[in-house]
Design a protein around this motif. Structure first.
Motif, mmCIF file in Angstrom:
data_model
loop_
_atom_site.group_PDB
_atom_site.id
_atom_site.type_symbol
_atom_site.label_atom_id
_atom_site.label_comp_id
_atom_site.label_asym_id
_atom_site.label_seq_id
_atom_site.Cartn_x
_atom_site.Cartn_y
_atom_site.Cartn_z
ATOM 1 N N GLU A 151 13.890 10.776 -0.486
ATOM 2 C CA GLU A 151 14.526 9.481 -0.805
ATOM 3 C C GLU A 151 13.489 8.419 -1.142
ATOM 4 O OE1 GLU A 151 17.549 9.818 -1.208
ATOM 5 O OE2 GLU A 151 17.949 11.543 0.065
ATOM 6 N N GLY A 152 12.416 8.816 -1.786
ATOM 7 C CA GLY A 152 11.317 7.888 -2.071
ATOM 8 C C GLY A 152 10.319 7.934 -0.936
ATOM 9 N N THR A 153 9.094 8.372 -1.233
ATOM 10 C CA THR A 153 8.087 8.467 -0.171
ATOM 11 C C THR A 153 7.907 7.108 0.505
ATOM 12 O OG1 THR A 153 6.229 7.823 -1.563
ATOM 13 C CG2 THR A 153 6.791 10.171 -1.525
ATOM 14 N N ASN A 154 7.344 7.135 1.698
ATOM 15 C CA ASN A 154 7.151 5.863 2.401
ATOM 16 C C ASN A 154 6.168 4.951 1.669
ATOM 17 O OD1 ASN A 154 9.045 6.706 4.147
ATOM 18 N ND2 ASN A 154 7.702 6.923 5.930
ATOM 19 N N GLY A 155 5.285 5.520 0.868
ATOM 20 C CA GLY A 155 4.427 4.703 0.018
ATOM 21 C C GLY A 155 5.244 3.934 -1.016
ATOM 22 N N ILE A 156 6.243 4.621 -1.576
ATOM 23 C CA ILE A 156 7.134 3.988 -2.557
ATOM 24 C C ILE A 156 7.985 2.901 -1.885
ATOM 25 C CG2 ILE A 156 9.094 4.419 -4.111
ATOM 26 C CD1 ILE A 156 7.030 6.001 -5.340
ATOM 27 N N GLN A 157 8.452 3.181 -0.681
ATOM 28 C CA GLN A 157 9.214 2.169 0.064
ATOM 29 C C GLN A 157 8.376 0.919 0.278
ATOM 30 O OE1 GLN A 157 12.398 2.834 0.699
ATOM 31 N NE2 GLN A 157 12.090 4.917 -0.067
ATOM 32 N N ALA A 158 7.128 1.152 0.670
ATOM 33 C CA ALA A 158 6.252 0.020 0.983
ATOM 34 C C ALA A 158 5.972 -0.798 -0.268
ATOM 35 C CB ALA A 158 4.951 0.528 1.604
ATOM 36 N N LEU A 159 5.838 -0.119 -1.395
ATOM 37 C CA LEU A 159 5.609 -0.823 -2.657
ATOM 38 C C LEU A 159 6.841 -1.622 -3.059
ATOM 39 C CD1 LEU A 159 3.573 -1.283 -4.909
ATOM 40 C CD2 LEU A 159 4.443 0.766 -6.048
ATOM 41 N N ASP A 160 8.011 -1.049 -2.847
ATOM 42 C CA ASP A 160 9.263 -1.780 -3.089
ATOM 43 C C ASP A 160 9.299 -3.028 -2.204
ATOM 44 O OD1 ASP A 160 12.043 -2.232 -3.897
ATOM 45 O OD2 ASP A 160 12.591 -1.480 -1.911
ATOM 46 N N PHE A 161 8.900 -2.856 -0.952
ATOM 47 C CA PHE A 161 8.947 -3.977 0.002
ATOM 48 C C PHE A 161 7.999 -5.098 -0.414
ATOM 49 C CE2 PHE A 161 7.432 -5.757 4.196
ATOM 50 C CZ PHE A 161 8.598 -6.439 4.499
ATOM 51 N N ASN B 254 0.348 -12.436 -2.627
ATOM 52 C CA ASN B 254 1.056 -13.066 -3.746
ATOM 53 C C ASN B 254 0.087 -13.846 -4.642
ATOM 54 O OD1 ASN B 254 3.556 -13.277 -4.989
ATOM 55 N ND2 ASN B 254 3.922 -15.329 -4.148
ATOM 56 N N ASP B 255 -0.863 -14.528 -4.023
ATOM 57 C CA ASP B 255 -1.828 -15.324 -4.799
ATOM 58 C C ASP B 255 -2.777 -14.447 -5.607
ATOM 59 O OD1 ASP B 255 -0.697 -17.533 -3.691
ATOM 60 O OD2 ASP B 255 -2.292 -17.895 -2.213
ATOM 61 N N ASN B 256 -3.036 -13.243 -5.129
ATOM 62 C CA ASN B 256 -4.068 -12.414 -5.752
ATOM 63 C C ASN B 256 -3.547 -11.247 -6.587
ATOM 64 O OD1 ASN B 256 -6.915 -13.316 -4.740
ATOM 65 N ND2 ASN B 256 -5.525 -13.545 -3.001
ATOM 66 N N LYS B 257 -2.241 -11.069 -6.587
ATOM 67 C CA LYS B 257 -1.716 -9.855 -7.231
ATOM 68 C C LYS B 257 -1.927 -9.868 -8.745
ATOM 69 C CE LYS B 257 3.050 -11.492 -7.638
ATOM 70 N NZ LYS B 257 4.445 -11.390 -7.234
ATOM 71 N N ALA B 258 -1.968 -11.033 -9.353
ATOM 72 C CA ALA B 258 -2.173 -11.085 -10.804
ATOM 73 C C ALA B 258 -3.604 -10.674 -11.157
ATOM 74 C CB ALA B 258 -1.871 -12.475 -11.335
ATOM 75 N N GLN B 259 -4.567 -11.212 -10.419
ATOM 76 C CA GLN B 259 -5.975 -10.865 -10.665
ATOM 77 C C GLN B 259 -6.285 -9.415 -10.268
ATOM 78 O OE1 GLN B 259 -5.848 -14.382 -10.185
ATOM 79 N NE2 GLN B 259 -6.632 -14.382 -12.281
ATOM 80 N N HIS B 260 -5.596 -8.958 -9.249
ATOM 81 C CA HIS B 260 -5.871 -7.616 -8.713
ATOM 82 C C HIS B 260 -4.603 -6.774 -8.819
ATOM 83 C CE1 HIS B 260 -9.793 -8.594 -6.810
ATOM 84 N NE2 HIS B 260 -9.279 -9.810 -6.790
ATOM 85 N N PRO B 261 -4.388 -6.182 -9.998
ATOM 86 C CA PRO B 261 -3.111 -5.483 -10.203
ATOM 87 C C PRO B 261 -2.885 -4.326 -9.231
ATOM 88 C CG PRO B 261 -4.598 -5.179 -12.091
ATOM 89 C CD PRO B 261 -5.235 -6.185 -11.199
ATOM 90 N N ALA B 262 -3.940 -3.786 -8.648
ATOM 91 C CA ALA B 262 -3.761 -2.652 -7.727
ATOM 92 C C ALA B 262 -3.550 -3.102 -6.283
ATOM 93 C CB ALA B 262 -4.967 -1.713 -7.801
ATOM 94 N N LEU B 263 -3.654 -4.404 -6.057
ATOM 95 C CA LEU B 263 -3.594 -4.891 -4.668
ATOM 96 C C LEU B 263 -2.263 -4.548 -3.998
ATOM 97 C CD1 LEU B 263 -4.881 -6.530 -2.366
ATOM 98 C CD2 LEU B 263 -3.964 -8.610 -3.415
ATOM 99 N N LEU B 264 -1.166 -4.680 -4.725
ATOM 100 C CA LEU B 264 0.148 -4.394 -4.138
ATOM 101 C C LEU B 264 0.207 -2.945 -3.662
ATOM 102 C CD1 LEU B 264 2.558 -6.151 -6.683
ATOM 103 C CD2 LEU B 264 2.073 -6.866 -4.333
ATOM 104 N N ASN B 265 -0.144 -2.052 -4.540
ATOM 105 C CA ASN B 265 -0.050 -0.636 -4.202
ATOM 106 C C ASN B 265 -1.026 -0.265 -3.086
ATOM 107 O OD1 ASN B 265 0.133 2.260 -4.353
ATOM 108 N ND2 ASN B 265 0.884 2.057 -6.453
#
Lengths: 583, 583
Positions: B434-444, B497-508
């Motif tokens: 049902e979506g790995t927990n990594g995918i859940q966390a990224l959704d969150f 939130n402040d850094n996600k644009a500069q660091h596209p991999a930060l969310l994941n």
């Protein structure tokens, strides 16, 4: 599944650059006459081939087929007997055995690396020979010359196997209550009668004989003594005689290690021989236990390494999703994703540091055995300190590693065919047997740290500080990150030592967290040492990899130590307060 | 193995005292006409009996026997068909279904507790009905009235089952690349052709029909559409017709869940019906996915609860060692040992807080469905926020709980007969499907937290702060411990939130740690809420137990949040820097 590839470059790096094996060996005559670094490398390469080509191909099939128990006999999976013969004929069982009795006399710091390969390639297979080597070590240390001469050559050659018979249904972690009896006979032998459970390799169809080391009680004694009890009696001329009243009651059906026989053993007036002094059996058995504890730690390490290789290969091959920094949707291998990298880096950083712990413990074992004077005495202390940590921390992190690697596979990781789930099942037991990791932690904080009034721990921390000060390629803030944890660790140890009398449950309640805090801190030191020494290696990619991993460890994993220290410092009242009936 | 005993008192406490079900339900007319707290208690008691007496006794035997695949047919283990009939006849499949189509119309905050019992008693068995309920939910939300009238009553009654057909070998977490085709027919139906893998309950011998919800692509479209495809065609009068070109290719051999059929499904010009709009299939499927995500979270919770009961009972019965404060050596049950208590308290505290998370999420689902205005809108936001957390945090902690409980058993925990190792194997998949927990966390962190500019998270944090301020039985320092983590959590969310644009991999790269930090902080609030509300309960032992556990959680577990926050705040550079070829 790709073939297992031993991490030879990492292994040689640890021996030569990080733990200075060539100089160490040169200063120990018993070792220096047996090998130099070239021989050691040749041995590692040979072991790598053997594990890749002979043992690893039997790992999955052994799990699927399992051992069976037919007409009182244990039957190992197809191919195990031939592989075992190849392994034994290569002299691998006696790799670290005494040359006087046919062993190869290799140092343990080399032996741990060969052990790691075995556990990476085939957990079940490797257990059979590991227990034999452990039994030989115990016999070598405590048995009479006659027993040594009769049994050691056959154990080192792999013609006979060894087993450790301690547990009974009512006596597991606490051996006081064992009921197996030993009745003295006129000829100086003993009649052993009783039942043992959970006997790994209690029987099999790989060797001609199985030599059991059995804990039993003498008549009218509550003390525990250790006996050598062969499955088949050995005649005076060394040939095999009659069956000796040693039979298998049944084998266990387990979560994993399905190709390793876990036996109920029945001893019915079996003829046995006392090892060491009467009523001092536990102390003798601990020679074997300590050996096995390190070996079992290495089971966790080997499983972690195998899992890492599989997950890394899968992450490079599996196409799914798009890298976060891509400007358009495309199909990338999943290693581009931050969370997949986080998992791989965690497993890799913990496993490489784990290997450093294994080699360091092996080195101290060698120094404790072969060195003299202060060096020998300090090494003996370090062996005591590091053994429970190697057992518990390597196996706990080994399970973490297999689970995290399985996660990288997504749904495919849950399918048996893929093979990664077997590693989870096989390595899970390593946290339990040879003394649960809770028992290891209690040994560590209770006997080795506070029982020694922090002496050994202080020695080690001071040694590490001196080494850290000498590292000229490491950023001051990274050194400081490790130094501050070392100080916090000492303060926490002092807190426990100061309060253990008033709070008798504090040791038990905080043991696991203290051991974990120690482990994460020690790994911080290992990573700085590896980063420092990696500059001596000419392969620039190798050096860069060690820098990246050290950076990851210091930034991302080291502060797990803080969490565990906070747990210890929170004391035991919230653990011990609740009455048992409210659980 | 002792019979499973549902924790009814804890469940009723959460409903009545902590989450105020009676008042909530009274204000929602659609629910108020169906039940009050007495009815709810009666339903829980009935479910407890059913799971104890019918499903739990089939758990071990189902694991040993497993599903088999003979002549193209899936055969479930002995006893499953009779148990399924009992379950279906009791109306349990349609417990939360729409009464207009034969459902029982019960609220989800009650449903989650019934689900928990099912997963405690028998993971494999419960999956069959869980997927049916999820499929019904999706059909109810998106299908035409004709499809609803034809299919829903048979799904709610349990005569037919539902399955979710998404994954293909090349398309798992990333569904863009699915290849299953849907060709429009003149009568408005579609011909579906393709292959799907990992289909839980894709077929079985429990129900007359299986209703597949299949993702497929229309000709010349890259969009993904959702189709209802029955295994057996349904005639206009509702009777069953011909086989519909839906066959099982094979079943998987898995680590666990051996009594649950995981199928390769082949669709060969099968007749299907569009659900929702063309090319909007993923959005429709997500109705089912979100339902299943909560259900799978509860799989983790149920496994944890079952494991806790087993470990607690064992710790009270197993005699080994002596309590640390005893004045002489004696034989005590192992629950006297600090480390055993630490493990039991951890599992218990995490599981009870996990149940609070499940009930809270269920309550928000009910409010989102049945309430109006601001309450409805906020609840819909909370559902979005909490669902990935419930899925990932409950299953990650579920695995922790089963492993820790297994550890309490020592060597016996590794033996299949004991039953605890099955819980580890069965619940492991819940972190993946049902979506790995990594995918859940990224959704969150990606969609629900930063994608919403922290709005929903702020609302929730503010709500919690208001509630904390009202607790008059809680020590100020305990409140402060939770408040400081809430503030740190908001600051960390802001940093991402402040850094996600500069660091596209930060969310994941930081997703899993952020979700864990949120989970541990939220559980701190739950424990203070439970401690506060426990004073309303007359049973003094019950109140005392909640105090002890809250104390343990705040002292010992809450600061795991600090570790995970530190991970996030360390950024993504040490994760993203290393080139893939150096792994």
């Amino acid at each position: 599944m790709n073939p297992y590839q031993a991490p030879l470059q990492d292994m040689q790096f640890l021996l030569t650059q990080v733990f200075d094996a060539p100089n160490t060996w040169e200063q120990l005559p018993a070792i220096a006459e047996m090998l130099d670094m070239d021989t050691a490398s040749a041995i590692l390469e040979e072991a790598a081939k053997l594990n890749r080509d002979v043992m690893h191909p039997l790992n999955r099939s052994g799990d699927e087929q399992g051992v069976s128990f037919v007409d009182g006999k244990v039957i190992t999976p197809d191919g195990f007997k031939a592989a075992y013969d190849t392994f034994a004929q290569g002299g691998w069982v006696g790799l670290c055995g005494d040359p006087e009795f046919g062993g190869m006399g290799m140092p343990k710091m080399l032996g741990v690396l060969v052990d790691e390969m075995g556990y990476s390639a085939n957990n079940s297979f490797t257990l059979y020979s590991s227990l034999t080597a452990g039994a030989a070590l115990c016999i070598h240390a405590h048995a009479s010359d006659e027993l040594k001469t009769t049994y050691l050559p056959h154990l080192y050659s792999g013609h006979w196997a060894g087993a450790m018979d301690m547990t009974e249904p009512q006596a597991g972690s606490d051996l006081r209550n064992i009921r197996t009896k030993a009745v003295p006979q006129e000829d100086g032998s003993y009649q052993i009668t009783g039942s043992k459970i959970f006997i790994t390799g209690g029987d099999q169809d790989l060797t001609e004989n199985v030599i059991h080391l059995v804990l039993a009680k003498l008549p009218d004694s509550n003390g525990i003594s250790l006996f050598l009890v062969p499955k088949i009696a050995v005649n005076a001329d060394g040939s095999l005689g009659e069956a000796n009243g040693v039979t298998v009651g049944s084998i266990e059906h387990k979560m994993g290690l399905k190709a390793s026989a876990t036996c109920v053993m029945n001893f019915d007036s079996a003829r046995g021989f006392l090892i060491g002094e009467a009523n001092r059996g536990l102390a003798c058995m601990f020679t074997m236990m300590n050996y096995e504890r390190l070996a079992i730690g290495i089971q966790g390490l080997g499983s972690a390494q195998a899992a890492y290789q599989m997950a890394r290969d899968y992450a490079n091959e599996r196409i799914q999703g798009t890298a976060a920094d891509a400007t358009e949707k495309r199909n990338d291998p999943i290693i581009v994703h931050g969370d997949v990298r986080r998992m791989l880096l965690t497993v890799n950083a913990m496993t490489q540091a784990g290997r450093a712990l294994a080699v360091m413990t092996g080195k101290q074992l060698d120094l404790a055995k072969y060195a003299t004077g202060d060096i020998q005495q300090k090494a003996a202390k370090y062996v005591g300190l590091l053994t429970p940590v190697a057992k518990a921390f390597l196996t706990d992190r080994g399970l973490d590693a297999t689970i995290m690697s399985q996660q990288v596979f997504g749904g495919h990781g849950y399918i048996r065919e893929t093979g990664i789930e077997q590693l989870v099942r096989d390595t899970r037991i390593a946290q339990i047997y040879e003394g649960t990791n809770g028992i290891q932690a209690l040994d560590f904080i209770g006997r080795k740290v506070t029982g020694d009034d922090l002496h050994a721990l202080s020695l080690l921390v001071d040694d590490i500080k001196v080494e850290l000060a000498s590292f000229d390629k490491i950023k001051p803030e990274d050194k400081q990150a490790v130094l501050s944890r070392l100080d916090a660790l000492m303060q926490t140890a002092q807190f426990v030592n100061d309060n253990k009398a008033q709070h008798p449950a504090l040791l038990n309640a905080s043991a696991v967290d203290f051991l974990d805090a120690f482990g994460y801190t020690l790994y911080g030191y290992f990573w700085l040492a590896m980063a420092q020494q990696s500059h001596k290696v000419e392969d620039k990619n190798f050096t860069a990899t060690k820098q990246y991993l050290a950076d990851f460890y210091i930034n991302k994993l080291l502060h797990k130590a803080d969490y565990h220290l906070a747990q210890v410092n929170a004391g035991d009242s919230s653990i011990m307060g609740m009455p048992a009936e409210l659980f």
